[in-house]
Scaffold this active site. Structure first.
Site, short mmCIF file in Angstrom:
data_model
loop_
_atom_site.label_atom_id
_atom_site.label_comp_id
_atom_site.label_asym_id
_atom_site.label_seq_id
_atom_site.Cartn_x
_atom_site.Cartn_y
_atom_site.Cartn_z
N ARG A 1 10.16 3.43 81.35
CA ARG A 1 9.35 2.46 81.18
C ARG A 1 9.80 1.09 82.08
O ARG A 1 9.36 0.64 82.53
CB ARG A 1 9.13 2.27 79.84
CG ARG A 1 8.42 1.05 80.30
CD ARG A 1 7.52 0.77 78.68
NE ARG A 1 8.30 0.53 77.11
CZ ARG A 1 8.93 -0.55 77.03
NH1 ARG A 1 8.59 -1.39 77.32
NH2 ARG A 1 9.49 -0.54 75.82
N TYR B 1 -14.74 -4.71 91.45
CA TYR B 1 -14.51 -3.20 90.51
C TYR B 1 -14.79 -3.11 89.85
O TYR B 1 -14.74 -4.08 89.27
CB TYR B 1 -13.76 -2.51 90.94
CG TYR B 1 -12.69 -0.95 90.48
CD1 TYR B 1 -13.78 0.11 90.84
CD2 TYR B 1 -12.54 -1.68 88.86
CE1 TYR B 1 -13.85 1.39 89.63
CE2 TYR B 1 -11.97 0.16 88.34
CZ TYR B 1 -13.01 1.19 88.50
OH TYR B 1 -12.77 2.59 88.23
N ASP C 1 -7.40 -6.72 96.34
CA ASP C 1 -7.14 -4.88 96.09
C ASP C 1 -7.40 -4.56 96.46
O ASP C 1 -9.17 -4.78 97.78
CB ASP C 1 -8.46 -4.71 95.08
CG ASP C 1 -8.89 -3.76 94.74
OD1 ASP C 1 -8.61 -2.67 95.23
OD2 ASP C 1 -8.87 -2.95 93.28
N LYS D 1 -6.54 6.85 94.83
CA LYS D 1 -7.51 6.83 95.70
C LYS D 1 -6.85 7.44 96.79
O LYS D 1 -6.35 8.49 96.63
CB LYS D 1 -8.93 5.17 95.33
CG LYS D 1 -9.21 4.97 93.85
CD LYS D 1 -10.15 5.89 93.72
CE LYS D 1 -9.88 5.51 92.55
NZ LYS D 1 -11.28 4.13 92.15
C1 PLP Z 1 -10.86 2.67 91.20
C2 PLP Z 1 -10.75 0.83 91.49
C3 PLP Z 1 -9.90 0.64 90.21
C4 PLP Z 1 -8.85 0.87 88.96
O1 PLP Z 1 -8.08 2.16 89.26
P1 PLP Z 1 -7.65 3.17 88.43
O2 PLP Z 1 -6.85 3.76 89.17
O3 PLP Z 1 -9.30 3.90 88.14
O4 PLP Z 1 -7.67 2.26 87.30
C5 PLP Z 1 -9.19 -0.41 90.90
N1 PLP Z 1 -10.68 -0.84 92.27
C6 PLP Z 1 -11.24 -0.55 93.34
C7 PLP Z 1 -11.26 -0.50 94.30
C8 PLP Z 1 -11.16 0.80 92.77
O5 PLP Z 1 -12.27 1.61 93.59
#
Ligand code: PLP
Length: 432
Positions: free
Chosen positions: A98, A151, A223, A248
């Site tokens: 962790r 998001y 992000d 993603k």
């Molecule tokens: C999917 C997504 C998230 C969240 O990510 P997880 O891996 O599902 O927790 C945050 N920001 C964006 C732009 C996303 O597409």
């Protein structure tokens, strides 16, 4: 160092004996964490090269090519571990997974290199990365500025959990710089925006937002999930911290859930400590999958950039499509877009099918190649509608007010042959 007869894992002598970095934000920090066996490459190399090589653990015992899976929850204690505990430098020595694990450090170094920064952490999801970052860099009594169309999970975190922990949030349109400036207060600590928004693909000016953050003595967190460092490196444009849903494009195969945070080590140390308390660490096997996926990141993203552009241009000519949202087909969102700052715009294209949500649902049902599924960034094309998934909790009036009109479909374009995809889209739009 040789300890207890084990092969040294390769920490520089004296590394862990620096000041107690938990509290000291001024001390000189090492990049990393990394061991002497993790491959350190200059940040000037291109993303294609860094994606393949940066961070790889070069195993001195077996010489295996590629990072082994360090599938363990804990590590033997030795003098280095004890001095790490004594000095508060547990981020730099493998003690407990962790806290850190060489599988994490390999993929973290790759991410830091790709985003052009010094340090990174990987987390169990994108939301874990975002939540740890926001909590670590703000405190009760502070103020945060973000966008009303971030998001959904991020929006809920900001709307639900910030007020209940004493942080106020203002939601603005990040393309409206006057509105962002007007939202700044003396207690503003953090601005949080996305480099490309979902599902309408707006691209706010990161350099100008960084300027506002600097004037406000606040941090800019972005992000970068939709663009990836292959298309844009926000830190080079003045952002302080980059977060990702590595689920993603970074992982790229729709087979794992992970997140990442990248930036200067003094911020990352704090975010790491927050992640420890929240428990959002990433498992070694997922680190392996993420690192393996990232080796092809530049190739995949380049293909997805090209496929999405071609598909957006095709859709813009189709009479059953009322509107297309993609930077390469233009439109009012993109009037001031500094195109030279981007290598491409990723694989997502959104469009309105004429006839509203029912027509769009029927259209998706006729597609033969893409899967009807939420998420994005994988090698396979995925298609879904915001109105009955990510934005279903909004009323149709609220959806319209943020530009999500009836019939809107989000297409996450994969790496398939683009002619096959266009033929499929054409047939499905024509009702075949
Ligand atoms: C999917 C997504 C998230 C969240 O990510 P997880 O891996 O599902 O927790 C945050 N920001 C964006 C732009 C996303 O597409």
């Amino acid at each position: 160092m040789e300890l207890n007869g084990r092969t040294a894992i390769g920490f520089e002598e004296g590394r862990s004996s620096s000041a107690k970095w938990f509290d000291d934000l001024t001390r000189v920090r090492f990049a990393g964490p990394v061991s002497a066996h993790h491959r350190l490459l200059p940040r000037e190399l291109s993303p294609e090269t860094l994606a393949v090589h940066a961070g790889t653990y070069e195993d001195p015992v077996t010489g295996c090519v590629g990072t082994p899976v360090f599938q363990t929850s804990t590590f033997l204690l030795d003098d280095a571990s004890y001095s790490a505990f004594a000095d508060g430098a547990m981020r730099d020595v493998p003690i407990y997974t962790r806290y850190g694990n060489p599988s994490q450090w390999a993929v973290q170094e790759k991410l830091a290199a790709l985003e052009g920064s010094r340090s990174a952490i990987v987390t169990s999801s994108g939301m874990s990365a975002t939540a740890s970052t926001i909590f670590a860099l703000t405190n009760a009594g502070s103020h945060i500025i973000s966008a009303y169309d971030v998001y959904g999970g991020t929006y809920n975190l900001l709307r639900e959990d910030m007020p209940s922990t004493g942080r106020e949030v203002s939601f603005v349109d990040p393309n409206d710089l006057a509105a962002v400036r007007a939202a700044v207060r003396p207690e503003t600590q953090l601005l949080f925006f996305e480099t490309l928004t979902n599902p309408l693909l707006k691209a706010p000016p990161i350099g100008a937002l960084a300027e506002i953050a600097r004037e406000a003595n606040a941090l800019l967190v972005v992000d970068n999930t939709f663009l990836t460092p292959v298309n844009m490196r926000p830190i080079a444009h003045g952002a302080d911290i980059v977060v990702h849903s590595a689920t993603k494009y970074l992982a790229g195969h729709s087979d794992l859930t992970a997140g990442a945070v990248v930036g200067r080590r003094k911020f990352l140390d704090r975010i790491w400590a927050q992640t420890l308390r929240f428990g959002g660490t990433l498992e070694p096997l997922s680190c392996f999958l993420l690192e393996r996926g990232m080796k092809t990141l530049a190739l995949r993203v380049e293909r997805q950039n090209a496929n999405a552009t071609e598909i957006a241009r095709f859709l813009a000519t189709h009479d059953r499509v009322a509107a297309v949202h993609h930077p390469e087909v233009g439109g009012p969102h993109y009037a001031d877009l500094a195109r030279d700052d981007y290598r491409g715009f990723g694989g997502v294209v959104s469009f309105e099918v004429r006839g509203g949500d029912d027509a769009a649902l029927a259209f998706m049902g006729r597609l033969k190649i893409p899967y009807v599924a939420t998420s994005l960034g994988g090698v396979e094309s995925l298609v879904s509608m915001p109105s009955n998934t990510s934005h279903s909790s909004l009323t149709s009036g609220q959806r319209a007010s943020i530009g999500i009109r009836p019939g809107l479909v989000r297409f996450s374009v994969g790496i398939e042959n683009v002619r096959d995809l266009i033929d499929d889209l054409n047939d499905a739009l024509n009702g075949e």
